[in-house]
Every structure is written in structure tokens, then in C-alpha cells.
Motif scaffolding. Structure first.
Motif, mmCIF file in Angstrom:
data_model
loop_
_atom_site.group_PDB
_atom_site.id
_atom_site.type_symbol
_atom_site.label_atom_id
_atom_site.label_comp_id
_atom_site.label_asym_id
_atom_site.label_seq_id
_atom_site.Cartn_x
_atom_site.Cartn_y
_atom_site.Cartn_z
ATOM 1 N N GLY A 1 0.787 -1.227 0.000
ATOM 2 C CA GLY A 1 0.000 0.000 0.000
ATOM 3 C C GLY A 1 0.818 1.275 0.000
ATOM 4 N N ILE A 2 0.207 2.350 0.547
ATOM 5 C CA ILE A 2 0.793 3.698 0.462
ATOM 6 C C ILE A 2 1.814 3.915 1.573
ATOM 7 C CG2 ILE A 2 0.264 6.180 0.571
ATOM 8 C CD1 ILE A 2 -2.513 5.463 -0.589
ATOM 9 N N GLY A 3 3.021 4.294 1.172
ATOM 10 C CA GLY A 3 4.089 4.616 2.110
ATOM 11 C C GLY A 3 4.794 5.878 1.656
ATOM 12 N N GLN A 4 5.843 6.253 2.368
ATOM 13 C CA GLN A 4 6.597 7.468 2.003
ATOM 14 C C GLN A 4 8.037 7.078 1.701
ATOM 15 O OE1 GLN A 4 6.299 10.538 4.955
ATOM 16 N NE2 GLN A 4 6.511 12.167 3.450
ATOM 17 N N TYR A 5 8.480 7.448 0.500
ATOM 18 C CA TYR A 5 9.834 7.106 0.065
ATOM 19 C C TYR A 5 10.844 7.975 0.811
ATOM 20 C CZ TYR A 5 13.881 7.023 -3.099
ATOM 21 O OH TYR A 5 15.144 6.934 -3.618
ATOM 22 N N GLY B 1 1.553 -5.167 7.027
ATOM 23 C CA GLY B 1 0.898 -6.366 7.560
ATOM 24 C C GLY B 1 -0.547 -6.147 7.952
ATOM 25 N N GLY B 2 -1.057 -4.900 7.859
ATOM 26 C CA GLY B 2 -2.451 -4.626 8.227
ATOM 27 C C GLY B 2 -3.401 -4.990 7.099
ATOM 28 N N SER B 3 -4.699 -4.872 7.369
ATOM 29 C CA SER B 3 -5.700 -5.267 6.366
ATOM 30 C C SER B 3 -6.296 -4.056 5.640
ATOM 31 C CB SER B 3 -6.826 -6.063 7.044
ATOM 32 O OG SER B 3 -7.438 -5.254 8.048
ATOM 33 N N ASP B 4 -5.927 -2.829 6.068
ATOM 34 C CA ASP B 4 -6.522 -1.618 5.480
ATOM 35 C C ASP B 4 -6.322 -1.556 3.969
ATOM 36 O OD1 ASP B 4 -7.315 -0.923 7.925
ATOM 37 O OD2 ASP B 4 -6.021 0.831 8.185
ATOM 38 N N LYS C 1 -8.294 -1.678 -1.636
ATOM 39 C CA LYS C 1 -8.191 -2.210 -2.997
ATOM 40 C C LYS C 1 -9.483 -2.918 -3.399
ATOM 41 C CE LYS C 1 -4.471 -4.501 -4.393
ATOM 42 N NZ LYS C 1 -3.238 -5.312 -4.323
ATOM 43 N N GLN C 2 -10.060 -3.653 -2.439
ATOM 44 C CA GLN C 2 -11.300 -4.392 -2.699
ATOM 45 C C GLN C 2 -12.443 -3.428 -3.023
ATOM 46 O OE1 GLN C 2 -11.263 -7.688 -2.964
ATOM 47 N NE2 GLN C 2 -13.365 -7.555 -3.683
ATOM 48 N N ARG C 3 -12.504 -2.317 -2.261
ATOM 49 C CA ARG C 3 -13.558 -1.319 -2.470
ATOM 50 C C ARG C 3 -13.423 -0.677 -3.859
ATOM 51 N NH1 ARG C 3 -12.337 1.677 1.528
ATOM 52 N NH2 ARG C 3 -11.532 3.508 0.450
ATOM 53 N N VAL C 4 -12.188 -0.336 -4.211
ATOM 54 C CA VAL C 4 -11.938 0.281 -5.518
ATOM 55 C C VAL C 4 -12.216 -0.724 -6.632
ATOM 56 C CG1 VAL C 4 -10.184 1.344 -6.998
ATOM 57 C CG2 VAL C 4 -10.285 1.938 -4.578
#
Length: 744
Positions: A88-92, A145-148, A153-156
Motif C-alpha cells: 500500500g501507500i508509504g513514504q519514500y 501487515g495490516g488489512s486496510d 483495494k477491494q472497495r476500488v
């Protein structure tokens, strides 16, 4: 011959199969040169006729560079948000060199929620996208490791599935409708196309062929033609219109503004003057009597091509036999106009054109549900717009205006506030008493504004002081300087579009982006202006405008309700999910994209001493990650040697590892790791069987083992093959592929 060199003349095309050559012989063939050459040592210069005379363009196609032209928008800097397919979304946070067991490699450091940090091997850069979405809000990072992320992704995916279903249904409905099938190109069509004064780009040639193929089909055409400013969309439309008229059909060209309608009318008149085709324009520039005559002639079929604004959507305009409808920038027409368009579109071929660049990723995602042609290649003899970012300096601005006027050109001065705009025009008049200065802004009456624009188009105005009303719909090749005051207050897409008003001829063009003296620019404004300055070449809408233009472009194509979903996962991930949804809606099997992971004990990094600039290192890493063929490998090696000198061993290792991935993928291998003195190759089940294991055992006696795991693993004992481990892996993959082919 006079030099005593024996030679053979060949008059046939050397590419013909019947022509053969003998080793070491000198052969003279007929041909043509685009450019001459020079041998200084011999005092010999050859100049081609093209360099002396302005000759007609040749039909020979030019090689299009691969997709590299749109890779630069992905350049990431420390602090940028990124999207990992799995996490998912992280910061480089930059790259980090790490040594494990004496082996040094580069890793990308990604910060996730809290103290979570992920180190990604640099060769897995392809799994990472730069986040492109709503940059105005602070993004919430995902937790490792979270489910968010999977829930988002499922919603989109549910949203893209619904969109894909509608698109596929719409496409299927169109397939059922029967339209008019045009005949193949006539001699007149070819004669008409030969009157084009320029060499077509490869994109133009491809788009023209796609449009013609649609028109020759019994299915009504509904094609979207996307292309940056000045990339030749009008020529595609001209050829389509000519083809329609050649089969006794009428064509209508719908423009968003009166000025644009007039410009297209003049272009059509000029191009078709030698052919028995009647072109007319319907707009407020026609008197009531003229409009009445035009309406009558359209109904009787005397007029072949009608060009105009929404006036041609009026109920009182009846066609004798409309065959082609060309719509320029459909999103700029109102709801009522779009309803009338739906009526007109039934059983008629429709070509819709837009200057909103459609990025490659969206184009690929939409393939199969929307007929799209994309122009990404700039025409020949176009110069980049020289762009300057500077503090507001009256002396520099006056010089810029003076230089443009002195070469017979025109100037746009963009002052984006109605209050004070006339004062700015007076200041310019005081500096240049002998020139014509006009003012144009959105609060003027429509007729008054159009008259001002008309004068600018016809060269009666030297400097137009205006607001952003010039953003779209003006083509003035003679205007090649634009000055934008308070450029720091404008969006990236807007600046890019405004700069696109100049540089539309073969003359050098200039853009001056100014901000108030002594003003401290915000970080966002500074980045924006720097980006516009950096990407000066034509077509950079595909590079710089990801944040604004391409999101807006996706909104235009997909509808505004998709914006929220796009923001949730980032633009690239959204396109990936949409592509999967489209394939599923079409009943196709969605191929799971697997990246081959290679983790062996070799140094693999780009030393700072070899490539000093961080962004250049990331760019080279991306190019290496894109290596698929031997040619790709040689190309990147040549580039590195040319730009940075001899390739260090650690860099060569990265290239060799990248080159292994494509053959490994073809052999069904998705993971290669070194564990002590063994190589472990992890396979997809369908690529491995008993025959392959027995064949490997015969080739490498007492070295091969089959290990049981979730996926089959082949273990290969290295037995001292450490120095040339990359060669060992390469040979092993080659043998595996040979054995697999032998079974077929």
C-alpha cells in the motif's frame, strides 16, 4: 571506378529477397539521404538535397522511441508518497546501501505507519509506483501487515468492476448497430493526402489507419483521438472528412468556440481548394441571410462539410445524408448539447478529439472497451518553448516584448485579474507607443471578446493582455512569446496549457513565468514552476502533468465519480485494477502479474562515485529494471558507457540480474535465491513435471533436488560455481527452457 575499386551496381531494393551480396565486395545501390555527412580528413562533404531545398516529406516511417518518453514523470524524491502493490501507500525516504554477509546492495527505504519501515531491493523497483492523486490532502500511510490496504483495494475493485461492466455493455450495444461501410481509399484520397506539406508522425499514420479501418467497417465508428497541443489531430480529422465526402456522405465538425470554428474552416478551405468539395461555416460571423442559405444547402446536400459551434446542433439544421460527426473537446459542451449529440450520433461515424493527454497506463486499461488513438509524438521542425522562471522585472519583460515584436511576432501577456488589467495594458502602451495592445477577459460580452480574439488571430493586435481565457481553443502560429504574471498562483496543468499557446510554428518560442519581487515562494509553487521549466520539450504534458492533467484526463474519460476511488489507491494502481476488471467483464482470464525475484550473493548497486546525481541513479535503476531483451541490455550498457564511462562490476551485476528475469519468467520461475552453497528456483506448478526433473538430473548429475513447499522448488548444488554465479544461473535457465520445449 576511377580509383581502381571494383564495384557492382544494384538497381533493385537491397531489402528484396532476390538480392545477394558477396563478402568483401563493394556494392553501389540507389537510395536517398535525409542528411549529409563530412569526412574532414579527406576534405569531403556531402550535402543532401533536403538540406538545400524544402522538399516534400518522404513516406518512410520513423522509428518511435519506446515508452521512455513517459517514464520521467515517475521520478521520485525523498518525501514523495509511493504505492507498493502488496503493502500500500508509504513514504519514500531515499535509497540506502546495506551490506549483508559481505555483499553490498542498494535498497529503497519506505516509511509506513508508525515505525514500520520496508526495505525493497532496488531491482524490484517495478513493484513501486509514485502516488499520483489528490496531493492537497495529507495521506494516511498504510500499516505493514495490516488489512486496510487490501480492504481499500477491494472497495476500488468493486467500483472499477461496475464501471467496466457498463463500458463493456455499451461497447456490445454498439457492436450490434449496423452503420455505413465506406469503400477503400480512392486515388483522390491519396492525391488529397499528398497535399499535406509535412511529414506525418508515426502516431498520425497509425491513427489515420485506425480511423479509416473504423469507417470501412459496418460498425459505426466511435473513436476518441487524444493528442497534445499541436500534435496534428486536425489532419486526422481532415482525412476522415475527405473519405466521408468521397462516398457522397456529409461531414460535420463541431468546435467549442467561434474562433476555433473559423480557424478550422480556413484550414479545410485551403486543403480542399483543388477538389470539388464544398465547405461552409455556421457561426455568428455569418449574417442571417447567409445562415438561411447554408441551412438550405445542407438540407439539399450542396454543402459537403459544415463546420461550426453548437449552432450546428440546432433543430433547424437538417442534413441530407450525414456520415461523419467530428467533435472537438466534447466535455466543453453543455448537457442539452450532449443530448442533441446523442440523437445525431445514431448510425453515424463519430470521431471525438481532445487535447487532454491520455496516459499510456489508462490507454492500456481501456483497450477493448473504448476505441482510442493517441498522438504522443511531436511534429518535425518544432522547437521546445524556452521557459524562464524569474522575479517580476519590468526591464526584462519590456525586452521580451521588444524582441518578439521586432521579428514580426505577437505576444500574450497573461494578467489573471480583471481588476487592474487595463492598467497593465496602459503600462505596455507607454513602453511601446507604436504597437497595438488589446485587452481580453471573461467578463466581457461574448461578441466583444470574440472580436478581440479575431483581431489577434488575424495579426491586427501585437500584444494581447488577457486572463486565462486563452487556455484552450486558440491557434496563433505567429504568437511566440507568452508572459505569465503571478505564475506561482497557477496549477501545473494550467501553466502547461497556457505555455502551449506559443511554439505552434517552426519558430523559437519563449515563456516567461514571473512572480512578485522579494516574494518567498511556497514549496509547492516552487516545485511547480521548476517542473514547468525543466520539462520544456513538446509532449511533456505526458510527463509533468500527472498530478493535474492526467487525473483530470481520467475524469473526462471515466466520469468525475471515479476521482475518489483514484485518490484512494493512486492513479497507476487504479489503472491496474480497471484493466483487470475490464478483462473479467469480457470473460477473459486475468493473468496474475508476477515479478521475478532474484536474490543471490553478489554486489549490486550504483556507486555514488559513478553516478553522482540521486535522480539520475533512480532513472538508471528504472531503465535497468525495464530490461527484457538482449537489445535492451546492450542499449543500457551503451548509454552508461557513453554518459558515465566504463561500467563497474557492481553495476554490471544489476544489469545481468535484470536480463535474467524475462527468460526466468518464460520458464515459469518466479523466485531465484541463493542459500549457502545452493541455488533455489521456485516454479509455478504448471511449468514443472517429472520429465523436467529427470532431464536436469541427467544434465547436472548429483546436483539437482526437488524440494516440497507451497510451490515446487528446484535446488541446484553450486559446488564452487561462486565466481561466475550469474553465468551459472543463466545457463541453468537456458537448459530448463530447452527441456521444456523438447517436451512440447
Amino acid at each position: 571506378m576511377d580509383k581502381g575499386i571494383r564495384a557492382r551496381f544494384i538497381f533493385a531494393d537491397p531489402k528484396d529477397n532476390g538480392v545477394s551480396f558477396n563478402k568483401g565486395e563493394t556494392v553501389i545501390i540507389r537510395g536517398e539521404l535525409n542528411k549529409g555527412f563530412e569526412y574532414p580528413e579527406m576534405g569531403f562533404v556531402l550535402v543532401s538535397d533536403r538540406e538545400i531545398f524544402e522538399t516534400k516529406k518522404s513516406r518512410r516511417k520513423r522509428k518511435v522511441e519506446n515508452a521512455n518518453r513517459i517514464k520521467s514523470y515517475n521520478d521520485i524524491s525523498a518525501g514523495d508518497y509511493v504505492v507498493h502493490q502488496t503493502h500500500g501507500i508509504g513514504q519514500y525516504m531515499g535509497t540506502q546501501k546495506m551490506s549483508v554477509s559481505g555483499v553490498t546492495k542498494d535498497y529503497l527505504k519506505i516509511q509506513y505507519q508508525g515505525t514500520d519501515i520496508l526495505y525493497i531491493p532496488i531491482d524490484q523497483l517495478n513493484l513501486l509506483y509514485k502516488y499520483v492523486g489528490n496531493a492537497d490532502r495529507k495521506l494516511k500511510l498504510n500499516r505493514l501487515g495490516g488489512s486496510d490496504w487490501s480492504k481499500t483495494k477491494q472497495r476500488v475493485k468493486q467500483s472499477t468492476a461496475e464501471l467496466a461492466r457498463k463500458l463493456v455493455e455499451l461497447y456490445a450495444e454498439r457492436e450490434r448497430v449496423k452503420g455505413f461501410a465506406y469503400s477503400e481509399d480512392t486515388i483522390w484520397q491519396r492525391d488529397f493526402e499528398d497535399t499535406f506539406d509535412y511529414r506525418e508522425t508515426d502516431d498520425q499514420l497509425r491513427s489515420i489507419e485506425e480511423v479509416k479501418a473504423d469507417m470501412e467497417s459496418t460498425k459505426p465508428m466511435d473513436r476518441l483521438l487524444c493528442g497534445d497541443v499541436g500534435f496534428g489531430k486536425t489532419e486526422v480529422a481532415l482525412r476522415a472528412a475527405f473519405k466521408a465526402v468521397s462516398d457522397s456522405k456529409q461531414a460535420a465538425y463541431l468546435c467549442p468556440t467561434t474562433i476555433l470554428a473559423m480557424q478550422h474552416y480556413e484550414t479545410f478551405l485551403k486543403r480542399m481548394e483543388n477538389f470539388p468539395i464544398k465547405v461552409e461555416m455556421l457561426s455568428r460571423f455569418r449574417t442571417a441571410a447567409e445562415q438561411k442559405r447554408i441551412l438550405k444547402q445542407v438540407k439539399t446536400g450542396e454543402i459537403d462539410i459544415i463546420i461550426g459551434t453548437h449552432r450546428i446542433l440546432s433543430k433547424d439544421l437538417e442534413f441530407k445524408d450525414l456520415g461523419l460527426l467530428i467533435i472537438d473537446e466534447e466535455q466543453r459542451f453543455g448537457v442539452a448539447h450532449k443530448e442533441r449529440l446523442k440523437e445525431l450520433k445514431q448510425n453515424v461515424d463519430v470521431l471525438t478529439m481532445t487535447a487532454t493527454p491520455i496516459p499510456r497506463t489508462l490507454h492500456m486499461a481501456m483497450t477493448g472497451v473504448r476505441d482510442m488513438s493517441v498522438l504522443t509524438e511531436p511534429p518535425e521542425n518544432r522547437y521546445p518553448v524556452q521557459t524562464y522562471v524569474l522575479e517580476d522585472n519590468p526591464a526584462v519583460i519590456a525586452d521580451a516584448i521588444r524582441n518578439e515584436i521586432s521579428r514580426g511576432g505577437q505576444v500574450f501577456y497573461l494578467y489573471n485579474r480583471v481588476q487592474g488589467i487595463h492598467r497593465k495594458a496602459e503600462w505596455i502602451r507607454s513602453q511601446f507607443p507604436d504597437i497595438t495592445v488589446a485587452v481580453g477577459h471573461g467578463k466581457m460580452k461574448e461578441d466583444e471578446l470574440e472580436d478581440i480574439m479575431y483581431d489577434m488571430v488575424n495579426g491586427k493586435t501585437d500584444v494581447l493582455v488577457c486572463t486565462t481565457i486563452i487556455e484552450t481553443g486558440l491557434d496563433i502560429p505567429n504568437a511566440n512569446t507568452i508572459i505569465i504574471e503571478d505564475a506561482d498562483k497557477m496549477g501545473l496543468a494550467q501553466l502547461y496549457q497556457l505555455r502551449g499557446r506559443v511554439g505552434r510554428s517552426n519558430r523559437a518560442a519563449y515563456a516567461y513565468l514571473t512572480y512578485h519581487k522579494d516574494k518567498i515562494l511556497s514549496e509547492v509553487a516552487s516545485k511547480r514552476l521548476r517542473a514547468v521549466k525543466e520539462f520544456t520539450e513538446f509532449g511533456s504534458g505526458f510527463k509533468i502533468a500527472m498530478r493535474d492533467l492526467e487525473i483530470r484526463g481520467a475524469g473526462n474519460i471515466l466520469g468525475p465519480e471515479q476521482h475518489g476511488h483514484m485518490d484512494a489507491v493512486g492513479y497507476d494502481m487504479y489503472c491496474k485494477l480497471l484493466k483487470e476488471s475490464v478483462q473479467e467483464a469480457q470473460g477473459l482470464k486475468v493473468e496474475e502479474e508476477t515479478e521475478v525475484s532474484v536474490d543471490i550473493n553478489i554486489d549490486a548497486y550504483l556507486p555514488e562515485i559513478y553516478i553522482k546525481n540521486h535522480n539520475q541513479r533512480i532513472d538508471i535503476y528504472k531503465k535497468i529494471a525495464a530490461v527484457e531483451t538482449e537489445d535492451d541490455k546492450f542499449e543500457i550498457e551503451d548509454e552508461l558507457i557513453d554518459r558515465f564511462g566504463d561500467i563497474p562490476k557492481a553495476v554490471q551485476n544489476i544489469i545481468d540480474v535484470a536480463a535474467l528475469k524475462s527468460p526466468a519468467k518464460n520458464a515459469g520461475i518466479f523466485e531465484i535465491t541463493q542459500s549457502g552453497d545452493s541455488l533455489l528456483l521456485k516454479f509455478h506448478e504448471e511449468f514443472i513435471d517429472a520429465n523436467l526433473i529427470m532431464g536436469l538430473d541427467r544434465t547436472y548429475p548429483k546436483r539437482i533436488k526437488l524440494l516440497s513447499d507451497e510451490k515446487p522448488i528446484v535446488s541446484y548444488a553450486l559446488k564452487g560455481d561462486y565466481k561466475n554465479i550469474l553465468n551459472t544461473v543463466s545457463n541453468l535457465i537456458y537448459v530448463i527452457k530447452e527441456l521444456q520445449n523438447a517436451e512440447k
